[in-house]
Motif scaffolding. Structure first.
Motif, PDB file in Angstrom:
ATOM      1  N   PRO A   9     -80.818  69.201 -33.170  1.00 54.17           N
ATOM      2  CA  PRO A   9     -79.927  68.090 -33.512  1.00 54.17           C
ATOM      3  C   PRO A   9     -80.317  66.773 -32.855  1.00 54.17           C
ATOM      4  N   GLY A  10     -80.886  66.829 -31.650  1.00 48.52           N
ATOM      5  CA  GLY A  10     -81.225  65.584 -30.969  1.00 48.52           C
ATOM      6  C   GLY A  10     -80.004  64.710 -30.797  1.00 48.52           C
ATOM      7  N   ALA A  11     -80.149  63.444 -31.122  1.00 48.65           N
ATOM      8  CA  ALA A  11     -79.023  62.509 -31.017  1.00 48.65           C
ATOM      9  C   ALA A  11     -77.942  62.796 -32.038  1.00 48.65           C
ATOM     10  N   SER A  68     -86.608  64.653 -19.003  1.00 50.14           N
ATOM     11  CA  SER A  68     -85.590  65.522 -18.434  1.00 50.14           C
ATOM     12  C   SER A  68     -84.346  65.539 -19.304  1.00 50.14           C
ATOM     13  N   TRP A  69     -83.759  66.712 -19.466  1.00 54.09           N
ATOM     14  CA  TRP A  69     -82.587  66.870 -20.329  1.00 54.09           C
ATOM     15  C   TRP A  69     -81.427  66.000 -19.848  1.00 54.09           C
ATOM     16  N   ASP A  70     -81.314  65.809 -18.511  1.00 50.57           N
ATOM     17  CA  ASP A  70     -80.181  65.085 -17.955  1.00 50.57           C
ATOM     18  C   ASP A  70     -80.499  63.622 -17.657  1.00 50.57           C
ATOM     19  N   LYS A  71     -81.671  63.183 -18.087  1.00 49.01           N
ATOM     20  CA  LYS A  71     -82.060  61.792 -17.822  1.00 49.01           C
ATOM     21  C   LYS A  71     -82.602  61.133 -19.092  1.00 49.01           C
ATOM     22  N   GLY A  72     -81.903  61.365 -20.184  1.00 50.08           N
ATOM     23  CA  GLY A  72     -82.265  60.691 -21.422  1.00 50.08           C
ATOM     24  C   GLY A  72     -83.368  61.334 -22.220  1.00 50.08           C
ATOM     25  N   GLY A  73     -83.690  62.599 -21.940  1.00 51.95           N
ATOM     26  CA  GLY A  73     -84.734  63.283 -22.696  1.00 51.95           C
ATOM     27  C   GLY A  73     -84.375  63.392 -24.165  1.00 51.95           C
ATOM     28  N   THR A  74     -85.371  63.254 -25.029  1.00 53.52           N
ATOM     29  CA  THR A  74     -85.137  63.257 -26.475  1.00 53.52           C
ATOM     30  C   THR A  74     -85.999  64.311 -27.160  1.00 53.52           C
ATOM     31  N   CYS A  75     -85.777  64.494 -28.448  1.00 56.45           N
ATOM     32  CA  CYS A  75     -86.622  65.341 -29.293  1.00 56.45           C
ATOM     33  C   CYS A  75     -86.640  64.669 -30.664  1.00 56.45           C
ATOM     34  N   SER A  76     -87.480  63.693 -30.799  1.00 55.73           N
ATOM     35  CA  SER A  76     -87.451  62.823 -31.981  1.00 55.73           C
ATOM     36  C   SER A  76     -88.514  63.140 -33.023  1.00 55.73           C
ATOM     37  N   LYS A  77     -89.298  64.192 -32.815  1.00 53.61           N
ATOM     38  CA  LYS A  77     -90.346  64.527 -33.773  1.00 53.61           C
ATOM     39  C   LYS A  77     -89.727  64.960 -35.110  1.00 53.61           C
TER      40      LYS A  77
END
Length: 416
Positions: A366-368, A299-308
């Motif tokens: 951008p992710g993190a 979930s976007w609002d619960k720590g969701g990431t996009c690390s690929k």
């Protein structure tokens, strides 16, 4: 951004939401202000006539650029985070410490044809003596930022502060690019913190922030969608039509997002037809850019990431669910508008279909690294991620490669 079946957020969730959507309201940083009186006197002078432009070959047939695959390339982008000052700090992924740069070395290979590398000079030739307006949300601004960076490699624009928008004047070609913030295309108030936790949207009233300037536009690029995925109250004909995810207790009809998105786009397209063509004015080219999927893992609002760090290969990710539904609505409404306007001269309407090529790029966000060096002091308990917008440079640059091919095609059609 996909919000799932989000209910009212607890205080900490509201705080996260506020911080996240803070980035949606940034405006592009003007580098060289130009006062409006000076601009007006400049644009009224036809500094570059069509006869001075070199003759360009145009495509005989518009290719389907939406289907294809991402393939590796050794060539890098036209610009970088240091050479282009128009990059938002939260989109400047490498400058913010992203350790990998492989996401920059992929190119889109359509299944049916070749997609040329973006040529800033050709694009500027195509918009000579014209005004091009980007209308939509922060992803529309993300696209325009990318385009401005690429064009700035050959011609530096001047910024013009205009009511409700920013204009960039390319004196070399007497051309203007502009951005109008209008996340619903129609009239509406975005949810705020503090303030109402839901959107209020009027589906039958076009947003006059951009619509009042239609007569000055030669080309309009419309794009929207993400703001319809949060709790909303929708109005039509002065009455409540329904709600999205029951934001208020007295709104009992949950109509979802599909119907409102369809109505909003129809209102916007009808307004262009009526205001620009219905009064016998010059023609207009209209581009509807399709929905750009997000890639939150969780979930976007619960720590969701996009690390690929690599694109999806063919077959790894299918276009389905909400992403497919929104794209289908956009395609259908464009075709319906073409039928309504088929007898009008000078009205050209096409779809810039980026949904599939964007879907395959989970590595391009951008992710993190939406914030500078997020792990400089170790791994914090909460890391905010942006898996909606695109790094600059990045995959969003490809959207303009497709756009310029469409513009070449539309220019040929206009001469027939």
């Amino acid at each position: 951004m996909r919000f799932g079946s989000m209910k009212l957020l607890p205080p900490i969730g509201l705080l996260c939401f506020a911080v996240y959507f803070y980035y949606l309201f940034f405006t592009l940083t003007p580098s060289q202000p130009l006062h409006l009186p000076e601009f007006v006197s400049t644009i009224n002078q036809s500094s570059l006539s069509a006869s001075t432009l070199p003759v360009m070959a145009v495509d005989e047939k518009l290719c389907d650029y939406s289907n294809g695959k991402w393939v590796r390339t050794k060539r890098g982008p036209l610009y970088n985070g240091s050479s282009c000052v128009k990059i938002f700090k939260n989109r400047n992924c490498l400058s913010n410490g992203r350790p990998d740069s492989g996401f920059l070395h992929w190119r889109w290979k359509p299944s049916e044809c070749h997609l040329p590398r973006f040529d800033p000079n050709i694009f500027l030739q195509l918009i000579s003596n014209k005004r091009v307006a980007f209308v939509g949300d922060s992803l529309s601004r993300n696209h325009l930022s990318s385009l401005l960076c690429m064009l700035s490699t050959v011609s530096k624009p001047k910024i013009v502060h205009h009511r409700g928008s920013h204009w960039w004047l390319f004196r070399s070609h007497n051309a203007i690019l502009s951005f109008y913030w209008s996340p619903f295309l129609v009239e509406g108030d975005q949810r705020k913190i503090p303030g109402p936790h839901y959107n209020t949207v009027y589906l039958d009233r076009v947003n006059m922030r951009w619509a009042r300037d239609i007569d000055q536009m030669d080309m309009i690029v419309l794009s929207f969608g993400h703001w319809f995925m949060v709790p909303s109250v929708f109005y039509e004909g002065g009455k409540v039509l329904g709600c999205m995810r029951h934001p208020v207790s007295n709104c009992t009809v949950n109509i979802g997002f599909g119907g409102p998105i369809r109505r909003a786009l129809r209102t916007a397209l009808n307004s262009i037809i009526e205001r620009k063509i219905g009064k016998g004015n010059n023609g207009v080219d209209v581009i509807v850019r399709t929905y750009s999927p997000s890639h939150f893992e969780g979930s976007w609002d619960k720590g969701g990431t996009c690390s690929k760090t690599k694109p999806y290969a063919i077959g790894q990710r299918q276009l389905e669910g909400e992403d497919a539904q929104i794209r289908m609505i956009e395609m259908e409404e464009v075709e319906n508008a073409k039928k309504r306007a088929k007898k009008l001269r000078g009205f050209r309407l096409e779809v810039l279909d980026v949904t599939k090529l964007a879907l395959l790029r989970p590595d391009g966000h951008p992710g993190a690294y939406m914030n500078p060096f997020p792990f400089a002091n170790g791994v914090p308990k909460v890391v905010q991620n942006d898996c909606v917008h695109w790094c600059l440079p990045g995959p969003v640059d490809t959207w303009s490669e497709v756009l310029v091919q469409m513009m070449k095609h539309m220019a040929r059609v206009a001469k027939e």
